[in-house]
Write a protein that holds these residues in place. Structure first.
Motif, short mmCIF file in Angstrom:
data_model
loop_
_atom_site.label_atom_id
_atom_site.label_comp_id
_atom_site.label_asym_id
_atom_site.label_seq_id
_atom_site.Cartn_x
_atom_site.Cartn_y
_atom_site.Cartn_z
N PHE A 278 -8.46 -57.58 -32.37
CA PHE A 278 -9.84 -57.25 -32.75
C PHE A 278 -10.77 -58.43 -32.46
CE2 PHE A 278 -8.09 -54.30 -36.30
CZ PHE A 278 -7.89 -53.29 -35.39
N TYR B 127 -17.83 -53.75 -35.25
CA TYR B 127 -16.75 -53.12 -36.02
C TYR B 127 -16.54 -51.64 -35.67
CZ TYR B 127 -16.68 -57.25 -39.12
OH TYR B 127 -16.60 -58.51 -39.64
N THR C 112 -21.52 -55.63 -38.15
CA THR C 112 -21.13 -54.45 -38.93
C THR C 112 -21.61 -53.14 -38.30
OG1 THR C 112 -23.09 -54.72 -40.33
CG2 THR C 112 -21.03 -55.65 -41.14
N VAL D 66 -10.97 -53.11 -39.56
CA VAL D 66 -11.26 -54.09 -38.52
C VAL D 66 -11.82 -55.36 -39.16
CG1 VAL D 66 -12.75 -54.60 -36.54
CG2 VAL D 66 -11.61 -52.38 -36.70
N GLU D 67 -12.77 -55.19 -40.08
CA GLU D 67 -13.37 -56.34 -40.77
C GLU D 67 -12.31 -57.12 -41.53
OE1 GLU D 67 -14.75 -58.59 -44.03
OE2 GLU D 67 -13.89 -56.61 -44.36
N PRO E 154 -13.86 -49.19 -39.49
CA PRO E 154 -14.60 -50.46 -39.49
C PRO E 154 -14.18 -51.39 -40.63
CG PRO E 154 -16.10 -48.65 -39.05
CD PRO E 154 -14.78 -48.03 -39.41
N THR E 155 -13.84 -50.83 -41.77
CA THR E 155 -13.40 -51.65 -42.90
C THR E 155 -12.09 -52.37 -42.58
OG1 THR E 155 -14.47 -50.10 -44.41
CG2 THR E 155 -12.83 -51.59 -45.37
N ASN F 125 -16.71 -63.93 -40.52
CA ASN F 125 -16.24 -63.27 -39.31
C ASN F 125 -17.26 -63.42 -38.18
OD1 ASN F 125 -14.15 -62.48 -40.92
ND2 ASN F 125 -14.47 -60.28 -40.65
#
Length: 160
Positions: free
Chosen positions: A22, A45, A41, A59-60, A56-57, A92
């Motif tokens: 990622f 993501y 975001t 990935v973060e 996306p959560t 990040n």
């Protein structure tokens, strides 16, 4: 991508972390859009989540885990990449931006070195090799003819 993966490995992380892939993709995206502000975001993501069939959560979270591993792994290199001593662990977004900027700088430096080397080599060719090839013509001597007198030779001694 090879440079990105290599840098992440030097920071102490490897491919056993999902965040490894990622982060590498996020850095690649960031390097491609260096003059356009990217929102991590909203832009990065979701794009990575679609590509890797995740959310996306996740990935973060996976990138954050990788940042933690790198923060613990090779802090001295991370400070060098940042250009100053980091007091706190980077976010990040900061981490991705630092890696992208560092890799862009390294690429530009390597291109500049390439062109400097090219110019030095060109000057050597111009000052040494070309005059050596043209010496017979400059001093009024023509290349030797073939044994039969019907063949011509060029300055490179190739039969024509």
């Amino acid at each position: 991508m090879k440079n990105i993966y290599g840098l992440i490995r030097r920071l102490g992380a490897n491919s056993k972390y999902k965040g490894y892939f990622f982060t590498a993709e996020a850095v690649k995206i960031s390097m491609g859009y260096q003059y356009k502000p990217l929102r991590i975001t909203k832009d990065i993501y979701p794009c990575l989540a679609r590509k890797y069939k995740s959310t996306p959560t996740n990935v973060e979270h996976d990138i954050r885990t990788l940042v933690n591993v790198c923060w613990e792994g090779n802090r001295r290199l991370l400070d060098e990449i940042a250009g100053y001593q980091l007091e706190d662990k980077p976010t990040n977004s900061e981490f991705i931006d630092m890696l992208a900027y560092y890799l862009r700088e390294m690429e530009e430096t390597s291109w500049l070195q390439f062109f400097e080397n090219y110019l030095v080599l060109s000057q050597k060719v111009k000052n040494h090799i070309i005059p050596e090839l043209l010496r017979p013509f400059v001093h009024g001597k023509s290349p030797k003819r073939g044994s039969g007198g019907t063949e011509k030779t060029s300055i490179f001694k190739l039969k024509i």
